[in-house]
Write a protein that holds these residues in place. Structure first.
Motif, PDB file in Angstrom:
ATOM      1  N   HIS A  47       1.140  -1.321  -0.250  1.00 45.44           N
ATOM      2  CA  HIS A  47       0.055  -0.287   0.139  1.00 45.44           C
ATOM      3  C   HIS A  47       0.377   0.824  -0.219  1.00 45.44           C
ATOM      4  O   HIS A  47       0.595   2.051  -0.819  1.00 45.44           O
ATOM      5  CB  HIS A  47      -1.086   0.181   0.932  1.00 45.44           C
ATOM      6  CG  HIS A  47      -2.135  -0.688   0.949  1.00 45.44           C
ATOM      7  ND1 HIS A  47      -2.488  -1.606   0.965  1.00 45.44           N
ATOM      8  CD2 HIS A  47      -3.746  -0.089   1.103  1.00 45.44           C
ATOM      9  CE1 HIS A  47      -3.534  -2.596   0.971  1.00 45.44           C
ATOM     10  NE2 HIS A  47      -4.193  -1.324   0.585  1.00 45.44           N
ATOM     11  N   ILE A  48       1.476   1.292   0.929  1.00 42.23           N
ATOM     12  CA  ILE A  48       2.636   2.641   0.827  1.00 42.23           C
ATOM     13  C   ILE A  48       3.453   2.556  -0.128  1.00 42.23           C
ATOM     14  O   ILE A  48       3.977   4.136  -1.035  1.00 42.23           O
ATOM     15  CB  ILE A  48       3.676   2.374   2.394  1.00 42.23           C
ATOM     16  CG1 ILE A  48       2.816   2.298   2.945  1.00 42.23           C
ATOM     17  CG2 ILE A  48       4.874   3.689   2.080  1.00 42.23           C
ATOM     18  CD1 ILE A  48       4.158   1.865   4.629  1.00 42.23           C
ATOM     19  N   THR A  49       4.288   1.672  -0.624  1.00 43.31           N
ATOM     20  CA  THR A  49       5.017   2.108  -2.642  1.00 43.31           C
ATOM     21  C   THR A  49       4.032   1.739  -3.437  1.00 43.31           C
ATOM     22  O   THR A  49       4.798   2.068  -5.076  1.00 43.31           O
ATOM     23  CB  THR A  49       6.026   0.711  -2.527  1.00 43.31           C
ATOM     24  OG1 THR A  49       5.437  -0.600  -2.869  1.00 43.31           O
ATOM     25  CG2 THR A  49       7.287   0.534  -0.971  1.00 43.31           C
ATOM     26  N   SER A  50       2.623   1.746  -3.174  1.00 44.39           N
ATOM     27  CA  SER A  50       2.333   2.230  -4.464  1.00 44.39           C
ATOM     28  C   SER A  50       0.812   2.491  -4.709  1.00 44.39           C
ATOM     29  O   SER A  50       0.769   3.675  -5.023  1.00 44.39           O
ATOM     30  CB  SER A  50       1.533   0.450  -5.451  1.00 44.39           C
ATOM     31  OG  SER A  50       1.779   0.456  -7.012  1.00 44.39           O
ATOM     32  N   PRO A  51      -0.790   1.908  -4.086  1.00 40.46           N
ATOM     33  CA  PRO A  51      -1.592   2.404  -4.587  1.00 40.46           C
ATOM     34  C   PRO A  51      -1.488   3.965  -3.143  1.00 40.46           C
ATOM     35  O   PRO A  51      -2.103   4.562  -3.809  1.00 40.46           O
ATOM     36  CB  PRO A  51      -2.678   1.620  -3.882  1.00 40.46           C
ATOM     37  CG  PRO A  51      -1.875   0.435  -3.230  1.00 40.46           C
ATOM     38  CD  PRO A  51      -0.493   0.485  -3.560  1.00 40.46           C
ATOM     39  N   CYS A  53       0.923   6.393  -2.878  1.00 41.40           N
ATOM     40  CA  CYS A  53       2.589   6.311  -3.415  1.00 41.40           C
ATOM     41  C   CYS A  53       1.304   7.857  -4.642  1.00 41.40           C
ATOM     42  O   CYS A  53       1.675   6.527  -5.731  1.00 41.40           O
ATOM     43  CB  CYS A  53       3.131   5.760  -3.376  1.00 41.40           C
ATOM     44  SG  CYS A  53       4.641   6.594  -3.959  1.00 41.40           S
ATOM     45  N   ALA A  54       1.536   8.582  -4.998  1.00 37.57           N
ATOM     46  CA  ALA A  54       0.931   9.968  -6.000  1.00 37.57           C
ATOM     47  C   ALA A  54       2.137   9.500  -6.813  1.00 37.57           C
ATOM     48  O   ALA A  54       2.221   9.466  -7.715  1.00 37.57           O
ATOM     49  CB  ALA A  54       0.557  10.518  -5.750  1.00 37.57           C
ATOM     50  N   ASP A  55       3.779   9.172  -6.634  1.00 35.74           N
ATOM     51  CA  ASP A  55       4.484   9.427  -7.993  1.00 35.74           C
ATOM     52  C   ASP A  55       4.643   8.086  -8.240  1.00 35.74           C
ATOM     53  O   ASP A  55       5.508   7.795  -9.072  1.00 35.74           O
ATOM     54  CB  ASP A  55       5.842  10.119  -7.870  1.00 35.74           C
ATOM     55  CG  ASP A  55       6.255   9.707  -6.088  1.00 35.74           C
ATOM     56  OD1 ASP A  55       5.398   9.198  -5.236  1.00 35.74           O
ATOM     57  OD2 ASP A  55       7.274  10.485  -5.707  1.00 35.74           O
ATOM     58  N   HIS A  59      -0.725   0.872 -10.960  1.00 38.51           N
ATOM     59  CA  HIS A  59      -1.105  -0.763 -11.582  1.00 38.51           C
ATOM     60  C   HIS A  59      -2.295  -1.128 -10.672  1.00 38.51           C
ATOM     61  O   HIS A  59      -2.466  -2.950 -10.467  1.00 38.51           O
ATOM     62  CB  HIS A  59       0.269  -1.703 -11.429  1.00 38.51           C
ATOM     63  CG  HIS A  59       1.462  -1.001 -11.978  1.00 38.51           C
ATOM     64  ND1 HIS A  59       1.621  -0.964 -12.941  1.00 38.51           N
ATOM     65  CD2 HIS A  59       2.734  -0.884 -11.311  1.00 38.51           C
ATOM     66  CE1 HIS A  59       2.727  -0.675 -13.450  1.00 38.51           C
ATOM     67  NE2 HIS A  59       3.701  -0.557 -12.905  1.00 38.51           N
ATOM     68  N   HIS A  60      -2.790  -0.656  -9.709  1.00 40.42           N
ATOM     69  CA  HIS A  60      -4.188  -0.593  -8.923  1.00 40.42           C
ATOM     70  C   HIS A  60      -5.460  -0.192  -9.823  1.00 40.42           C
ATOM     71  O   HIS A  60      -5.422   0.716  -9.878  1.00 40.42           O
ATOM     72  CB  HIS A  60      -3.675  -0.523  -7.709  1.00 40.42           C
ATOM     73  CG  HIS A  60      -2.456  -1.213  -7.153  1.00 40.42           C
ATOM     74  ND1 HIS A  60      -2.202  -2.805  -6.369  1.00 40.42           N
ATOM     75  CD2 HIS A  60      -0.779  -0.616  -6.843  1.00 40.42           C
ATOM     76  CE1 HIS A  60      -1.378  -2.921  -6.005  1.00 40.42           C
ATOM     77  NE2 HIS A  60      -0.179  -1.617  -6.465  1.00 40.42           N
ATOM     78  N   ALA A  61      -6.360  -1.201  -8.996  1.00 42.92           N
ATOM     79  CA  ALA A  61      -7.885  -0.372  -9.272  1.00 42.92           C
ATOM     80  C   ALA A  61      -8.027   0.481  -8.764  1.00 42.92           C
ATOM     81  O   ALA A  61      -9.043   1.167  -9.864  1.00 42.92           O
ATOM     82  CB  ALA A  61      -8.751  -1.633  -9.478  1.00 42.92           C
ATOM     83  N   LYS A  62      -7.285   0.541  -7.583  1.00 41.64           N
ATOM     84  CA  LYS A  62      -8.278   1.835  -6.573  1.00 41.64           C
ATOM     85  C   LYS A  62      -6.281   2.737  -6.563  1.00 41.64           C
ATOM     86  O   LYS A  62      -5.501   1.667  -6.041  1.00 41.64           O
ATOM     87  CB  LYS A  62      -8.577   0.850  -5.157  1.00 41.64           C
ATOM     88  CG  LYS A  62      -9.284   2.557  -4.849  1.00 41.64           C
ATOM     89  CD  LYS A  62     -10.527   2.002  -4.254  1.00 41.64           C
ATOM     90  CE  LYS A  62     -11.615   3.173  -3.508  1.00 41.64           C
ATOM     91  NZ  LYS A  62     -12.358   2.370  -2.371  1.00 41.64           N
ATOM     92  N   VAL A  63      -6.630   3.825  -6.102  1.00 42.62           N
ATOM     93  CA  VAL A  63      -5.092   4.553  -6.046  1.00 42.62           C
ATOM     94  C   VAL A  63      -5.803   5.536  -5.119  1.00 42.62           C
ATOM     95  O   VAL A  63      -6.959   6.027  -5.152  1.00 42.62           O
ATOM     96  CB  VAL A  63      -4.256   5.183  -7.063  1.00 42.62           C
ATOM     97  CG1 VAL A  63      -3.621   3.735  -7.746  1.00 42.62           C
ATOM     98  CG2 VAL A  63      -5.331   6.052  -8.245  1.00 42.62           C
ATOM     99  N   LEU A  68       3.971  10.925  -0.878  1.00 41.18           N
ATOM    100  CA  LEU A  68       5.169  11.166  -1.862  1.00 41.18           C
ATOM    101  C   LEU A  68       5.905  10.501  -0.681  1.00 41.18           C
ATOM    102  O   LEU A  68       6.658  10.718  -0.741  1.00 41.18           O
ATOM    103  CB  LEU A  68       4.995  12.980  -2.095  1.00 41.18           C
ATOM    104  CG  LEU A  68       3.496  13.827  -2.866  1.00 41.18           C
ATOM    105  CD1 LEU A  68       4.409  15.099  -2.934  1.00 41.18           C
ATOM    106  CD2 LEU A  68       4.012  13.404  -4.128  1.00 41.18           C
ATOM    107  N   ARG A  69       6.741   9.659  -2.532  1.00 38.35           N
ATOM    108  CA  ARG A  69       8.411   9.551  -2.416  1.00 38.35           C
ATOM    109  C   ARG A  69       8.851  10.560  -2.154  1.00 38.35           C
ATOM    110  O   ARG A  69       9.354  11.356  -3.488  1.00 38.35           O
ATOM    111  CB  ARG A  69       8.739   8.460  -3.242  1.00 38.35           C
ATOM    112  CG  ARG A  69       9.830   7.489  -3.253  1.00 38.35           C
ATOM    113  CD  ARG A  69      10.234   6.781  -3.907  1.00 38.35           C
ATOM    114  NE  ARG A  69       9.224   5.062  -3.918  1.00 38.35           N
ATOM    115  CZ  ARG A  69       8.463   5.281  -4.879  1.00 38.35           C
ATOM    116  NH1 ARG A  69       8.512   5.883  -5.822  1.00 38.35           N
ATOM    117  NH2 ARG A  69       7.302   3.967  -4.518  1.00 38.35           N
ATOM    118  N   VAL A  70      10.081  10.884  -1.524  1.00 37.41           N
ATOM    119  CA  VAL A  70      10.776  11.682  -1.156  1.00 37.41           C
ATOM    120  C   VAL A  70      12.201  11.468  -0.887  1.00 37.41           C
ATOM    121  O   VAL A  70      13.294  12.258  -1.261  1.00 37.41           O
ATOM    122  CB  VAL A  70      10.905  13.243  -0.137  1.00 37.41           C
ATOM    123  CG1 VAL A  70       9.370  13.587  -0.180  1.00 37.41           C
ATOM    124  CG2 VAL A  70      10.705  12.293   1.056  1.00 37.41           C
TER     125      VAL A  70
END
Length: 82
Positions: A47-51, A53-55, A59-63, A68-70
């Motif tokens: 969850h943290i690294t993909s849906p 994370c805005a940047d 790859h998921h149906a729901k985001v 933001l990854r800084v």
């Protein structure tokens, strides 16, 4: 609580205690474990690294675009001052 809601609550708490307003995945996993998390560590990390994370690539149906990854393994709440 959904996984997204629980992760977001932990991230908000960690951000409030962080001098630079960022947090890492391991910190979220630990904070949720202390609260008696109901989600698997792999679910939290995904969850943290993909849906959430805005940047990250979509790859998921729901985001949610909550973070933001800084930096390498560091995240900030979206909309928080940098």
């Amino acid at each position: 609580m959904t996984a997204q809601e629980e992760i977001l609550a932990a991230a908000q708490e960690l951000t409030g205690r962080s001098p630079d307003g960022t947090f890492g995945i391991d910190e979220v996993v630990r904070a949720m474990a202390e609260r008696g998390r109901q989600y698997a560590e792999s679910t939290i990390r995904t969850h943290i690294t993909s849906p959430m994370c805005a940047d990250a690539p979509d790859h998921h149906a729901k985001v949610y675009d909550d973070f933001l990854r800084v930096g390498s393994g560091r995240y900030r709440l979206r909309g928080a001052p940098s």
